[in-house]
Scaffold this motif. Structure first.
Motif, PDB file in Angstrom:
ATOM      1  N   ILE A 187       0.180   8.054  14.004  1.00 16.11           N
ATOM      2  CA  ILE A 187       0.075   7.115  12.605  1.00 16.11           C
ATOM      3  C   ILE A 187       1.251   7.589  11.757  1.00 16.11           C
ATOM      4  N   SER A 188       1.546   8.586  11.915  1.00 15.06           N
ATOM      5  CA  SER A 188       2.712   9.277  11.173  1.00 15.06           C
ATOM      6  C   SER A 188       3.976   8.569  11.867  1.00 15.06           C
ATOM      7  N   SER A 189       4.071   8.300  13.043  1.00 14.70           N
ATOM      8  CA  SER A 189       5.299   7.650  13.584  1.00 14.70           C
ATOM      9  C   SER A 189       5.071   6.026  13.359  1.00 14.70           C
ATOM     10  N   VAL A 190       4.169   5.746  13.071  1.00 16.75           N
ATOM     11  CA  VAL A 190       3.902   4.061  12.868  1.00 16.75           C
ATOM     12  C   VAL A 190       4.489   3.853  11.622  1.00 16.75           C
ATOM     13  N   SER A 191       4.047   4.818  10.607  1.00 14.15           N
ATOM     14  CA  SER A 191       4.287   4.555   9.255  1.00 14.15           C
ATOM     15  C   SER A 191       5.988   4.495   9.158  1.00 14.15           C
ATOM     16  N   LYS A 192       6.473   5.623   9.990  1.00 12.79           N
ATOM     17  CA  LYS A 192       7.971   5.762   9.862  1.00 12.79           C
ATOM     18  C   LYS A 192       8.612   4.578  10.363  1.00 12.79           C
ATOM     19  N   THR A 193       7.896   3.767  11.438  1.00 13.74           N
ATOM     20  CA  THR A 193       8.599   2.608  12.002  1.00 13.74           C
ATOM     21  C   THR A 193       8.958   1.445  10.940  1.00 13.74           C
ATOM     22  N   TYR A 194       7.949   1.411   9.912  1.00 15.00           N
ATOM     23  CA  TYR A 194       8.286   0.371   9.132  1.00 15.00           C
ATOM     24  C   TYR A 194       9.570   0.492   8.251  1.00 15.00           C
ATOM     25  N   ASN A 217     -11.684  -7.907   5.628  1.00 16.92           N
ATOM     26  CA  ASN A 217     -12.746  -6.991   5.339  1.00 16.92           C
ATOM     27  C   ASN A 217     -13.044  -6.377   4.118  1.00 16.92           C
ATOM     28  N   PHE A 218     -12.093  -6.572   3.188  1.00 12.71           N
ATOM     29  CA  PHE A 218     -12.613  -5.804   1.878  1.00 12.71           C
ATOM     30  C   PHE A 218     -12.229  -6.815   0.383  1.00 12.71           C
ATOM     31  N   MET A 219     -11.987  -8.431   0.887  1.00 14.06           N
ATOM     32  CA  MET A 219     -12.052  -9.382  -0.040  1.00 14.06           C
ATOM     33  C   MET A 219     -10.895  -9.128  -1.002  1.00 14.06           C
ATOM     34  N   VAL A 220      -9.790  -8.433  -0.777  1.00 11.84           N
ATOM     35  CA  VAL A 220      -8.437  -8.368  -1.698  1.00 11.84           C
ATOM     36  C   VAL A 220      -7.640  -9.461  -1.074  1.00 11.84           C
ATOM     37  N   PRO A 221      -6.270  -9.993  -1.890  1.00 18.10           N
ATOM     38  CA  PRO A 221      -5.667 -11.079  -1.500  1.00 18.10           C
ATOM     39  C   PRO A 221      -4.943 -10.610  -0.378  1.00 18.10           C
ATOM     40  N   VAL A 222      -4.334 -11.720   0.504  1.00 15.98           N
ATOM     41  CA  VAL A 222      -3.650 -11.737   1.740  1.00 15.98           C
ATOM     42  C   VAL A 222      -2.477 -10.615   1.774  1.00 15.98           C
ATOM     43  N   GLY A 223      -2.018 -10.010   2.634  1.00 17.68           N
ATOM     44  CA  GLY A 223      -0.959  -9.426   2.379  1.00 17.68           C
ATOM     45  C   GLY A 223      -0.665  -7.812   2.785  1.00 17.68           C
ATOM     46  N   GLY A 224      -1.942  -7.441   3.299  1.00 20.48           N
ATOM     47  CA  GLY A 224      -2.170  -5.820   3.639  1.00 20.48           C
ATOM     48  C   GLY A 224      -2.850  -5.682   4.797  1.00 20.48           C
ATOM     49  N   SER A 225      -2.550  -4.559   5.677  1.00 20.61           N
ATOM     50  CA  SER A 225      -3.358  -4.348   6.871  1.00 20.61           C
ATOM     51  C   SER A 225      -3.555  -2.861   6.920  1.00 20.61           C
ATOM     52  N   ILE A 226      -4.479  -2.391   8.108  1.00 22.24           N
ATOM     53  CA  ILE A 226      -4.606  -0.967   8.268  1.00 22.24           C
ATOM     54  C   ILE A 226      -4.498  -0.801   9.736  1.00 22.24           C
ATOM     55  N   VAL A 227      -3.503   0.371   9.959  1.00 21.68           N
ATOM     56  CA  VAL A 227      -3.119   0.747  11.465  1.00 21.68           C
ATOM     57  C   VAL A 227      -3.820   2.074  11.506  1.00 21.68           C
ATOM     58  N   LYS A 287      -9.196   9.601  13.575  1.00 22.41           N
ATOM     59  CA  LYS A 287      -8.274  10.772  12.986  1.00 22.41           C
ATOM     60  C   LYS A 287      -7.468  10.390  11.594  1.00 22.41           C
ATOM     61  N   SER A 288      -6.753   9.305  11.707  1.00 20.51           N
ATOM     62  CA  SER A 288      -5.761   8.958  10.790  1.00 20.51           C
ATOM     63  C   SER A 288      -5.674   7.423  10.696  1.00 20.51           C
ATOM     64  N   CYS A 289      -5.205   6.957   9.293  1.00 16.73           N
ATOM     65  CA  CYS A 289      -4.714   5.575   9.369  1.00 16.73           C
ATOM     66  C   CYS A 289      -3.733   5.535   8.398  1.00 16.73           C
ATOM     67  N   VAL A 290      -2.894   4.273   8.193  1.00 18.43           N
ATOM     68  CA  VAL A 290      -1.867   3.912   7.096  1.00 18.43           C
ATOM     69  C   VAL A 290      -2.103   2.587   6.758  1.00 18.43           C
ATOM     70  N   VAL A 291      -1.914   2.492   5.458  1.00 20.46           N
ATOM     71  CA  VAL A 291      -2.222   1.107   4.697  1.00 20.46           C
ATOM     72  C   VAL A 291      -0.777   0.449   4.741  1.00 20.46           C
ATOM     73  N   MET A 346      -1.313   7.834  -5.214  1.00 17.36           N
ATOM     74  CA  MET A 346      -2.365   6.729  -4.943  1.00 17.36           C
ATOM     75  C   MET A 346      -2.297   6.310  -3.364  1.00 17.36           C
ATOM     76  N   CYS A 347      -1.467   6.290  -2.816  1.00 16.12           N
ATOM     77  CA  CYS A 347      -1.437   5.820  -1.332  1.00 16.12           C
ATOM     78  C   CYS A 347      -2.283   6.830  -0.443  1.00 16.12           C
ATOM     79  N   ARG A 348      -2.052   8.062  -0.608  1.00 16.49           N
ATOM     80  CA  ARG A 348      -2.657   9.287   0.188  1.00 16.49           C
ATOM     81  C   ARG A 348      -4.112   8.995  -0.314  1.00 16.49           C
ATOM     82  N   ILE A 349      -4.550   8.812  -1.515  1.00 17.68           N
ATOM     83  CA  ILE A 349      -6.089   8.936  -1.949  1.00 17.68           C
ATOM     84  C   ILE A 349      -6.539   7.254  -1.121  1.00 17.68           C
ATOM     85  N   THR A 350      -5.820   6.468  -1.183  1.00 18.97           N
ATOM     86  CA  THR A 350      -6.175   5.066  -0.599  1.00 18.97           C
ATOM     87  C   THR A 350      -6.637   5.366   0.797  1.00 18.97           C
ATOM     88  N   GLU A 351      -5.661   5.785   1.404  1.00 19.08           N
ATOM     89  CA  GLU A 351      -5.631   6.179   2.677  1.00 19.08           C
ATOM     90  C   GLU A 351      -7.021   7.128   3.234  1.00 19.08           C
TER      91      GLU A 351
END
Length: 353
Positions: free
Chosen positions: A189-196, A171-181, A22-26, A1-6
């Protein structure tokens, strides 16, 4: 689901105007923490750099994120052009030249409260490319504005943009607590996701997944088109109201989300203060408007920002801001101005008439 959403998010970013993405991560964190995560990744790439050049935008999270990353902020005061606050490009370049080896990145902003306008992204991106300095963009609620997305796209093509960050709720009117890089290099982007560090809640991804499937591409773009109409309608309504009270809507054409309505202290009734207007509107359930007095200062950790809220040390007039955000209807814009206009003891007429 995560990959489909991204995958769906990447399509949204590209069709909203930033085609070169070119790429993004939620991430399961709000915008400030996503900025921090991005800064920590940039520090991994350049561990000896510790200074962030920051064209001033008066949002506390923009100060806290670099400080939490162990960075020193180099604040760039904006220029005043007419009513608009615009990027001081000359000072940005001077700071890059002076602190070159120590500069981690330039952290710019697109979406902001009027009279601040989006930074001159293309010119700053060209400077970053020229001097080999990273460029991080705070695009918190910029997905809903085609101008912001087009600026980022052009900046990425003509200069250097490493990462840009946006909020899910704004931007999407969902509850607070998420972001997109997002960015223009898949490895970044792959490296950012691994930084979390560690694991996080799946709720932000699930909420966004459901929302995007429910809206569909056509539904989302209808909302974005509707927001433009709301902005135009709200501006006309506020201009009509301003004429009635010898005020004006500040001229900030490059800010296509937020509007500022001047507040002249000489027009107020005796005993009424500028902040009284804000509290009166709040009691009428007008919660998005902000009164900026241009007199208050705020210290965030060890940094004192004068005239906090106005984005400038010397903005010449107090004002109240309103925004035409995604999901708002023209009827709601009319209701907003009706409450502001109401003379029943709580609106602007109670303070001015």
């Amino acid at each position: 689901m995560c990959r489909i959403t991204e995958g769906m998010v990447l399509d949204v970013l590209q069709t909203a105007g930033c085609k070169n993405t070119k790429s993004c991560v939620v991430l399961p964190v709000a915008t400030g923490m996503a900025l921090l995560t991005s800064l920590l990744y940039l520090k991994q790439c350049n561990p000896h750099a510790s200074k962030v050049i920051w064209p001033r935008i008066d949002q506390a999270t923009c100060v806290k994120a670099p400080q939490s990353a162990g960075c020193q902020l180099l604040v760039v005061e904006p220029h005043l052009q007419g009513d608009s606050l615009v990027t001081n490009l000359e000072l940005v370049e001077e700071l890059i030249q002076e602190h070159h080896s120590e500069v981690l990145c330039v952290m710019t902003t697109t979406s902001c409260f009027a009279p601040r306008t989006p930074d001159k992204l293309v010119q700053i991106a060209e400077l970053c490319k020229k001097y080999g300095v990273a460029h991080l963009i705070n695009n918190a609620y910029g997905i809903q504005c085609s101008r912001c997305m087009s600026l980022i796209n052009t900046a990425s093509l003509q200069g250097r943009v490493d990462l840009y960050v946006q909020s899910l709720d704004k931007n999407f009117m969902v509850p607070v607590g998420g972001s997109i890089v997002a960015g223009f290099n898949k490895d970044d982007i792959s490296s950012v996701s691994k930084t979390y560090p560690g694991r996080g809640s799946s709720t932000p991804v699930t909420d966004l997944f459901i929302t995007l499937l429910s809206m569909g591409r056509e539904g989302l773009h209808n909302l974005l088109d509707q927001r433009i109409k709301v902005y135009v309608r709200l501006k006309v309504l506020l201009q009509d109201l301003a004429k009635r009270y010898n005020e004006r809507v500040l001229d900030t054409p490059k800010n296509q989300i937020s509007l500022a309505f001047s507040l002249t202290e000489e027009n107020l009734k005796e005993g009424i203060t500028l902040t009284d207007i804000g509290s009166r509107l709040f009691h009428r359930n007008v919660t998005g408007a902000r009164v900026v007095t241009c007199t208050s200062s705020k210290t965030i950790n060890n940094i004192t920002i004068h005239n906090f809220g106005s984005h400038s040390d010397r903005y010449p007039t107090p004002y109240i801001t309103f925004a035409a955000a995604v999901g708002m209807s023209e009827q709601e814009a009319e209701m907003l101005v009706s409450k502001v206009r109401s003379g029943s003891g709580q609106g602007i007429p109670a303070a001015i008439d």
